[in-house]
Design a protein around this motif. Sequence first.
Motif, PDB file in Angstrom:
ATOM      1  N   LEU A 236       0.869  -1.182   0.000  1.00  0.00           N
ATOM      2  CA  LEU A 236       0.000   0.000   0.000  1.00  0.00           C
ATOM      3  C   LEU A 236       0.905   1.231   0.000  1.00  0.00           C
ATOM      4  N   TYR A 237       0.333   2.362  -0.364  1.00  0.00           N
ATOM      5  CA  TYR A 237       1.120   3.589  -0.490  1.00  0.00           C
ATOM      6  C   TYR A 237       0.431   4.714   0.254  1.00  0.00           C
TER       7      TYR A 237
ATOM      8  N   LEU B  80       4.122   0.629   2.145  1.00  0.00           N
ATOM      9  CA  LEU B  80       3.849  -0.059   3.420  1.00  0.00           C
ATOM     10  C   LEU B  80       3.278  -1.443   3.115  1.00  0.00           C
ATOM     11  N   VAL B  81       3.964  -2.459   3.588  1.00  0.00           N
ATOM     12  CA  VAL B  81       3.599  -3.827   3.202  1.00  0.00           C
ATOM     13  C   VAL B  81       2.406  -4.364   3.995  1.00  0.00           C
TER      14      VAL B  81
ATOM     15  N   ARG C  26      -6.851 -15.092   7.576  1.00  0.00           N
ATOM     16  CA  ARG C  26      -6.885 -13.999   8.549  1.00  0.00           C
ATOM     17  C   ARG C  26      -7.090 -12.616   7.918  1.00  0.00           C
ATOM     18  N   GLY C  27      -7.256 -12.584   6.597  1.00  0.00           N
ATOM     19  CA  GLY C  27      -7.473 -11.297   5.946  1.00  0.00           C
ATOM     20  C   GLY C  27      -6.185 -10.526   5.742  1.00  0.00           C
ATOM     21  N   LEU C  28      -6.322  -9.229   5.576  1.00  0.00           N
ATOM     22  CA  LEU C  28      -5.156  -8.397   5.286  1.00  0.00           C
ATOM     23  C   LEU C  28      -4.430  -8.066   6.591  1.00  0.00           C
ATOM     24  N   LEU C  29      -3.207  -8.535   6.727  1.00  0.00           N
ATOM     25  CA  LEU C  29      -2.473  -8.363   7.978  1.00  0.00           C
ATOM     26  C   LEU C  29      -1.531  -7.166   7.906  1.00  0.00           C
ATOM     27  N   ALA C  30      -1.531  -6.379   8.980  1.00  0.00           N
ATOM     28  CA  ALA C  30      -0.624  -5.226   9.091  1.00  0.00           C
ATOM     29  C   ALA C  30       0.767  -5.714   9.499  1.00  0.00           C
TER      30      ALA C  30
ATOM     31  N   TRP D 112      11.508  -7.878  -1.885  1.00  0.00           N
ATOM     32  CA  TRP D 112      10.273  -7.958  -2.682  1.00  0.00           C
ATOM     33  C   TRP D 112       9.537  -6.619  -2.668  1.00  0.00           C
ATOM     34  N   VAL D 113       9.415  -6.018  -1.483  1.00  0.00           N
ATOM     35  CA  VAL D 113       8.705  -4.736  -1.360  1.00  0.00           C
ATOM     36  C   VAL D 113       9.399  -3.670  -2.204  1.00  0.00           C
ATOM     37  N   LEU D 114      10.713  -3.628  -2.108  1.00  0.00           N
ATOM     38  CA  LEU D 114      11.462  -2.613  -2.857  1.00  0.00           C
ATOM     39  C   LEU D 114      11.256  -2.783  -4.362  1.00  0.00           C
TER      40      LEU D 114
END
Length: 287
Positions: free
Chosen positions: A43-44, A61-62, A69-73, A93-95
């Motif tokens: 997410l951005y 922000l990953v 469990r759905g979308l985990l922070a 991976w995020v980068l």
Amino acid sequence: DTAMYAAKRAGRGRYELFTAELDTRARDTELRQAIDDGNLVVLYQPAVDLSTGHVVAVEALVRWRHAERGLLAPSEFIDLAEETGAIVPLGEWVLREACREAARWRDAVPDTDHLRLSVNLSPKQVQQATLVETIRNILRETGFPADRLVLELTETVILEPDAHIVARLESLRDLGISIAVDDFGTGYSALSYLRRLPVDILKIDRSFVTGIADDPQARTVAEAVVRLGMAFRMNVVAEGIETADQARILAAMGCGFGQGFHFCEPVHGSTAAQALRRTFRGVLTDE
Ligand code: C2E
Ligand code: MG
Ligand code: MG
Ligand code: MG
């Protein structure tokens, strides 16, 4: 993204059970599998110029899109990843994903050449001897320009930096990349590190922003931190701005930039791309 937060809340009880049932190793395996299977998502969150409301940067922000469990922070898996070392492939991976997506926006959306992309780096990543090479390769692969990339490090990384880490940060800087200190003020800052390290940006932690509208002491502390950044000629970004009052107060202190739910929550890439040319509300008015 209200749905996302609802999903997160609903998932919490089940998650605690889950944590109790599985050992670290099994959770680590599951996380690494998620990376391989493409079940992470970036997410951005825009950062704005507090004097104009224009978007100047987006922070990646990953999240982990978990089947049950759905979308985990990040708070649900970053510590584990740091402990097991999975943060290294995760961070890479995020980068790569963020650079690829942001490179596309630069092509697709007019007048976005100035926008920066900010990516969080973990302490483990900074300890890797291969860090600079990895980042150089990702920039080459994705075509994202080095001088638009910001890497965010927390104070803990740089409090007692060894010579290798300093050299690595300097190499990144030589490529044109900027370095930000994230969550500034929350570590045991012996502030002298700010002089010794190649740092361009200070991100003032949300905890300094929270009370500024009602608490004169909180305001005094926030102002001191903003002044400190200015004295070091750094760009100062306030994190966690949730109200127009906070934005106005920070702008009046001379804080250049801000980020927070008042402007925009972290959003999916397609929404972020639409937001890039927006002027955000509530910098100078309450609308
Ligand atoms: P951070 O880098 O300091 O990111 C800011 C966090 O504050 C984000 O939480 C964001 O959603 C949240 N936030 C933004 N504006 C507001 C606001 O107005 N109010 C409140 N209450 N919160 C706000 P998130 O996305 O849950 O990330 C938490 C932390 O996880 C990040 O803190 C960062 O340290 C870490 N993180 C996220 N993505 C990555 C990643 O790809 N790699 C690494 N190593 N760490 C990451
Ligand atoms: Mg950050
Ligand atoms: Mg932060
Ligand atoms: Mg923070």
